[in-house]
Scaffold this active site. Structure first.
Site, PDB file in Angstrom:
ATOM      1  N   GLU A   1     -16.917   7.750  24.256  1.00  0.00           N
ATOM      2  CA  GLU A   1     -16.953   7.746  25.731  1.00  0.00           C
ATOM      3  C   GLU A   1     -16.857   9.158  26.299  1.00  0.00           C
ATOM      4  O   GLU A   1     -17.305   9.408  27.411  1.00  0.00           O
ATOM      5  CB  GLU A   1     -15.797   6.898  26.294  1.00  0.00           C
ATOM      6  CG  GLU A   1     -16.146   5.439  26.426  1.00  0.00           C
ATOM      7  CD  GLU A   1     -15.163   4.628  27.270  1.00  0.00           C
ATOM      8  OE1 GLU A   1     -14.140   5.167  27.710  1.00  0.00           O
ATOM      9  OE2 GLU A   1     -15.446   3.436  27.472  1.00  0.00           O
TER      10      GLU A   1
ATOM     11  N   HIS B   1     -18.498   0.485  -1.092  1.00  0.00           N
ATOM     12  CA  HIS B   1     -19.306  -0.545  -1.769  1.00  0.00           C
ATOM     13  C   HIS B   1     -20.205  -1.269  -0.783  1.00  0.00           C
ATOM     14  O   HIS B   1     -20.651  -2.383  -1.038  1.00  0.00           O
ATOM     15  CB  HIS B   1     -18.384  -1.504  -2.532  1.00  0.00           C
ATOM     16  CG  HIS B   1     -17.708  -0.807  -3.667  1.00  0.00           C
ATOM     17  ND1 HIS B   1     -18.120  -0.925  -4.968  1.00  0.00           N
ATOM     18  CD2 HIS B   1     -16.680   0.081  -3.674  1.00  0.00           C
ATOM     19  CE1 HIS B   1     -17.359  -0.153  -5.741  1.00  0.00           C
ATOM     20  NE2 HIS B   1     -16.471   0.464  -4.972  1.00  0.00           N
TER      21      HIS B   1
ATOM     22  N   LYS C   1     -21.723  -3.992  33.157  1.00  0.00           N
ATOM     23  CA  LYS C   1     -20.951  -4.819  34.099  1.00  0.00           C
ATOM     24  C   LYS C   1     -21.852  -5.292  35.244  1.00  0.00           C
ATOM     25  O   LYS C   1     -21.792  -6.449  35.657  1.00  0.00           O
ATOM     26  CB  LYS C   1     -19.790  -4.013  34.685  1.00  0.00           C
ATOM     27  CG  LYS C   1     -18.735  -3.619  33.674  1.00  0.00           C
ATOM     28  CD  LYS C   1     -17.591  -2.894  34.380  1.00  0.00           C
ATOM     29  CE  LYS C   1     -16.701  -2.179  33.399  1.00  0.00           C
ATOM     30  NZ  LYS C   1     -15.758  -1.267  34.033  1.00  0.00           N
TER      31      LYS C   1
HETATM   32  O1  PA5 Z   1     -11.238   5.413  28.650  1.00  0.00           O
HETATM   33  C1  PA5 Z   1     -11.428   4.748  29.660  1.00  0.00           C
HETATM   34  O2  PA5 Z   1     -11.178   5.194  30.799  1.00  0.00           O
HETATM   35  C2  PA5 Z   1     -11.942   3.334  29.569  1.00  0.00           C
HETATM   36  O3  PA5 Z   1     -12.202   2.980  28.255  1.00  0.00           O
HETATM   37  C3  PA5 Z   1     -10.936   2.356  30.146  1.00  0.00           C
HETATM   38  O4  PA5 Z   1      -9.716   2.504  29.487  1.00  0.00           O
HETATM   39  C4  PA5 Z   1     -11.415   0.914  30.028  1.00  0.00           C
HETATM   40  O5  PA5 Z   1     -12.674   0.773  30.615  1.00  0.00           O
HETATM   41  C5  PA5 Z   1     -10.432  -0.033  30.682  1.00  0.00           C
HETATM   42  O6  PA5 Z   1     -10.293   0.269  32.031  1.00  0.00           O
HETATM   43  P1  PA5 Z   1      -9.034  -0.196  32.864  1.00  0.00           P
HETATM   44  O7  PA5 Z   1      -7.819   0.418  32.273  1.00  0.00           O
HETATM   45  O8  PA5 Z   1      -9.293   0.291  34.251  1.00  0.00           O
HETATM   46  O9  PA5 Z   1      -8.988  -1.698  32.785  1.00  0.00           O
END
Ligand code: PA5
Length: 409
Positions: free
Chosen positions: A270, A291, A400
């Protein structure tokens, strides 16, 4: 201390030397907090006694009335807690069992979880920075119904905890309305850099893990030696990308580190995968995957580098029984595992793969804190070297939108 070993071409190390000044500048940029969402850089150094106490108090309350705690969250609000609970072996605080929900929309998964909670005293904590993420919101509704059916509404409220933004979001509003005990996620820290904030600390403390040890580890990781190692690793990763590698295979030799690898995948993926850039991080667990993917790694398309997370002194060892024959009997299983590690490194290096091994001394809370901070800093610096913003994730929204369009018909 975290040790990093580079089994890579000399030319890559020379290229990393040339990148070193830029890596130092990126580090200074992170420390200056000129960028948004860099609160994690010195969070462990600045956390107050009262903040730690707020976490341990709630964890103590959970332990006083529950056998299990369901941690509801996804992405950065889930992976760090899971990584810590799987990786850290010591439990001085005799904690409750930690179960996880809200990271998928599988009816089968959540039904099995409900069955597992049958006849047990449990609590739930919803962890969401935005307070509105669909998957954890659904799991929360399902589990809240279960709590109410078992304990009635007032006690269900008392057994529901929230970790979220201190000021905004649906979860914050609901916590206020129903009087849930609540811990704040610092506003200047994003999900995947939040494992050493209440996001990870509350589940860890409820599990009986020494959270002050983990925070001390993170503080010590910010010390000169480990910081230098992070900057070096960031420069080497960047130099490897410059040679055209497009995949980073991240592996471990202990199953208890697999969740930590999952956490790194999110952290790197990310943070770095945007603007058409970045190496795709993918995880392996050895010997298992030697393996399966081992064949590809040894002789397939050489598009990747490897990062191995190694534990110098795993929690336990086992003596190989007599029946194994003279060469093996009486030796420790860990010795074999180290031979696998060294054999893989030698074989893969021989195939021309750049192999980086990051070694942590043990599976203590302290080492976990160090290791988590080590990868966060490495990631933040690599992202800046690549010219991306390592603290946003605009691409996550796309699915989403499509999902909501499909549900609306
Ligand atoms: O690293 C990030 O910001 C994301 O992976 C969030 O943690 C994830 O989308 C979950 O979001 P939230 O904590 O708002 O539910």
């Amino acid at each position: 201390m975290i040790k990093v070993k580079y089994d890579v071409d000399e030319s890559l190390l020379a290229a990393a030397d040339a990148i070193a000044p830029a890596a130092s500048a990126a580090y200074e940029q992170l420390r200056s907090h000129a960028l948004d969402y860099t609160g994690w850089v010195d969070y462990a150094a600045g956390i107050g006694e009262s903040d730690v106490k707020a976490v341990t108090d709630i964890a103590g309350e959970i332990r006083s009335h529950s056998d299990a705690l369901v941690v509801i969250g996804i992405g950065g609000s889930y992976l760090g807690a899971r990584a810590a609970c799987d990786f850290i072996t010591g439990r001085p605080g005799h904690g409750v069992e930690i179960l996880f929900a809200g990271f998928n929309l599988s009816a089968a998964y959540h039904s099995a979880l409900i069955a597992r909670l049958e006849g047990r005293d449990f609590s739930i904590v919803q962890i969401s920075k935005s307070g509105g993420t669909v998957e954890p919101a659904m799991a929360y509704l399902v589990l809240r119904e279960l709590l109410i059916a078992k304990y009635g509404e007032a006690e269900a409220d008392a057994r529901t905890y929230a970790v979220t933004d201190p000021e905004s979001g649906a979860l914050r509003a609901e916590a206020d309305e129903r009087g849930y005990r609540f811990l704040p996620i610092p506003q200047d820290i994003g999900g995947r850099y939040s494992v050493l904030t209440p996001v990870g600390l509350l589940p860890m403390a409820a599990a009986g893990i020494d959270i002050e040890g983990a925070l001390r580890g993170a503080r010590d990781a910010a010390a000169d030696e480990d910081t230098a190692a992070c900057l070096r690793l960031a420069a080497v990763r960047h130099a490897i990308q410059d040679t055209g590698k497009t995949v980073e295979v991240i592996g471990c030799f202990e199953p208890s580190a697999e969740s930590f690898i999952q956490w790194i995948l999110q952290l790197y993926g990310e943070s770095e995968g945007k603007d058409g850039k970045g190496m795709l991080p993918t995880g392996v667990s050895f010997s298992r995957d030697l393996h399966s993917l081992g064949q590809f790694l040894q002789q397939g398309n050489q598009i990747f580098m490897e990062t191995l997370v190694d534990i110098e002194q795993p929690e336990t060892d086992l003596v190989i029984p007599e029946g194994a024959g003279a060469l093996f009997a009486g030796r420790g299983m860990n010795e074999f595992n180290r031979a696998v590690r060294d054999g893989v490194t030698r074989a893969h290096r021989g195939a021309g793969i750049p192999v980086v091994t990051v070694t942590v001394p043990d599976q203590s809370a302290y080492s976990f804190g160090k290791l988590a901070y080590f990868f966060e800093l490495t990631c933040g610096v690599t992202g800046l070297l690549m010219g991306v913003d390592p603290f946003n994730q605009p691409g996550v929204e796309a699915y989403k939108k499509e999902m909501m369009a499909i549900l609306r018909g």
